[in-house]
Design a protein around this motif. Structure first.
Motif, PDB file in Angstrom:
ATOM      1  N   ASP A   1       0.841  -1.195   0.000  1.00  0.00           N
ATOM      2  CA  ASP A   1       0.000   0.000   0.000  1.00  0.00           C
ATOM      3  C   ASP A   1       0.878   1.248   0.000  1.00  0.00           C
ATOM      4  O   ASP A   1       2.106   1.160  -0.070  1.00  0.00           O
ATOM      5  CB  ASP A   1      -0.986  -0.023   1.176  1.00  0.00           C
ATOM      6  CG  ASP A   1      -0.317   0.058   2.541  1.00  0.00           C
ATOM      7  OD1 ASP A   1       0.878   0.409   2.623  1.00  0.00           O
ATOM      8  OD2 ASP A   1      -1.011  -0.230   3.540  1.00  0.00           O
ATOM      9  N   ALA A   2       0.256   2.428   0.119  1.00  0.00           N
ATOM     10  CA  ALA A   2       0.984   3.701   0.076  1.00  0.00           C
ATOM     11  C   ALA A   2       1.996   3.832   1.208  1.00  0.00           C
ATOM     12  O   ALA A   2       2.976   4.565   1.087  1.00  0.00           O
ATOM     13  CB  ALA A   2      -0.003   4.862   0.122  1.00  0.00           C
ATOM     14  N   ASN A   3       1.783   3.125   2.324  1.00  0.00           N
ATOM     15  CA  ASN A   3       2.714   3.187   3.460  1.00  0.00           C
ATOM     16  C   ASN A   3       3.796   2.112   3.393  1.00  0.00           C
ATOM     17  O   ASN A   3       4.597   1.987   4.301  1.00  0.00           O
ATOM     18  CB  ASN A   3       1.942   3.046   4.779  1.00  0.00           C
ATOM     19  CG  ASN A   3       0.978   4.180   4.984  1.00  0.00           C
ATOM     20  OD1 ASN A   3       1.293   5.327   4.675  1.00  0.00           O
ATOM     21  ND2 ASN A   3      -0.212   3.865   5.468  1.00  0.00           N
ATOM     22  N   GLY A   4       3.781   1.291   2.356  1.00  0.00           N
ATOM     23  CA  GLY A   4       4.781   0.242   2.209  1.00  0.00           C
ATOM     24  C   GLY A   4       4.400  -1.080   2.861  1.00  0.00           C
ATOM     25  O   GLY A   4       5.172  -2.025   2.831  1.00  0.00           O
ATOM     26  N   ALA A   5       3.189  -1.160   3.453  1.00  0.00           N
ATOM     27  CA  ALA A   5       2.736  -2.406   4.080  1.00  0.00           C
ATOM     28  C   ALA A   5       2.322  -3.405   3.001  1.00  0.00           C
ATOM     29  O   ALA A   5       1.758  -3.033   1.967  1.00  0.00           O
ATOM     30  CB  ALA A   5       1.568  -2.137   5.017  1.00  0.00           C
ATOM     31  N   VAL A   6       2.613  -4.681   3.242  1.00  0.00           N
ATOM     32  CA  VAL A   6       2.285  -5.728   2.275  1.00  0.00           C
ATOM     33  C   VAL A   6       0.780  -5.963   2.266  1.00  0.00           C
ATOM     34  O   VAL A   6       0.137  -6.040   3.316  1.00  0.00           O
ATOM     35  CB  VAL A   6       3.037  -7.032   2.620  1.00  0.00           C
ATOM     36  CG1 VAL A   6       2.652  -8.147   1.673  1.00  0.00           C
ATOM     37  CG2 VAL A   6       4.536  -6.793   2.566  1.00  0.00           C
ATOM     38  N   THR A   7       0.207  -6.082   1.074  1.00  0.00           N
ATOM     39  CA  THR A   7      -1.224  -6.344   0.907  1.00  0.00           C
ATOM     40  C   THR A   7      -1.398  -7.705   0.232  1.00  0.00           C
ATOM     41  O   THR A   7      -0.450  -8.261  -0.309  1.00  0.00           O
ATOM     42  CB  THR A   7      -1.890  -5.249   0.052  1.00  0.00           C
ATOM     43  OG1 THR A   7      -1.246  -5.214  -1.234  1.00  0.00           O
ATOM     44  CG2 THR A   7      -1.772  -3.885   0.721  1.00  0.00           C
ATOM     45  N   GLY A   8      -2.619  -8.209   0.270  1.00  0.00           N
ATOM     46  CA  GLY A   8      -2.917  -9.479  -0.386  1.00  0.00           C
ATOM     47  C   GLY A   8      -2.189 -10.642   0.241  1.00  0.00           C
ATOM     48  O   GLY A   8      -1.780 -11.577  -0.458  1.00  0.00           O
TER      49      GLY A   8
END
Length: 181
Positions: A87-94
């Motif tokens: 995401d925009a904050n660098g957190a892993v998604t999916g």
């Protein structure tokens, strides 16, 4: 961030792999105590009452069924999660272990500890037991923190069971598995 773009024999880019690391605040290293020197040689009486000098040693038990314990491989990298984006904050998604057909990229997230700049990270990707990608990158973020690696083949990941083997300086660190349906 280290990015490598391998090329095919014709010179065109075939896929992209990326390793990104974020260091954590410095930690105080633990000190290992110095070994204690062994005591000085002792004298014992041997046959015929003649003095024999022998160094003090721990007796060695001889047992045909005893196997020495293997030296453990240092683990500087520890698997965290598998995802498909950030995401925009660098957190892993999916985050998951099963993904749908058409997934373009899979991200492997891991912790790193006590890393030096001269380390090399290897990641080998297998699909259905066949090696489909390999890359070796020099590590550029010393210390400890969180990192991720990904591989984006041309056309995305095709269905199958994938295994990603990660090593540091040719020493196995962890294996991550996922399925593209």
């Amino acid at each position: 961030t280290a990015t490598a773009t391998p090329t095919s024999p014709s010179g065109t880019a075939t896929s992209t792999a990326t390793v990104t690391a974020t260091p954590s605040p410095s930690q105080t290293p633990t000190r290992t105590p110095s070994p204690t020197p062994s005591p000085s040689p002792t004298k014992i009486l041997g046959a015929l009452n003649s003095p024999i000098t022998t160094p003090s040693q721990t007796p060695i038990a001889i047992n045909a069924n005893t196997t020495p314990a293997p030296t453990p491989i240092p683990k500087n990298l520890n698997f965290r999660a598998i995802g498909t984006g950030t995401d925009a904050n660098g957190a892993v998604t999916g985050i998951g272990t099963e993904f749908v057909r058409g997934t373009q990229k899979v991200i492997i997230v891991f912790d790193f500890q006590n890393m030096a700049n001269d380390a090399y990270i290897q990641h080998t990707w297998f699909r259905e037991g066949v090696n489909v990608y390999f890359d070796r990158l020099q590590w550029t973020t010393p210390g400890s923190g969180l990192a991720s690696m990904s591989w984006t083949p041309d056309g995305g990941l095709i269905p199958g069971l994938y295994e990603v083997r990660v090593s540091m300086n040719d020493q196995p660190q962890f294996v991550a598995n996922f399925l593209i349906r």
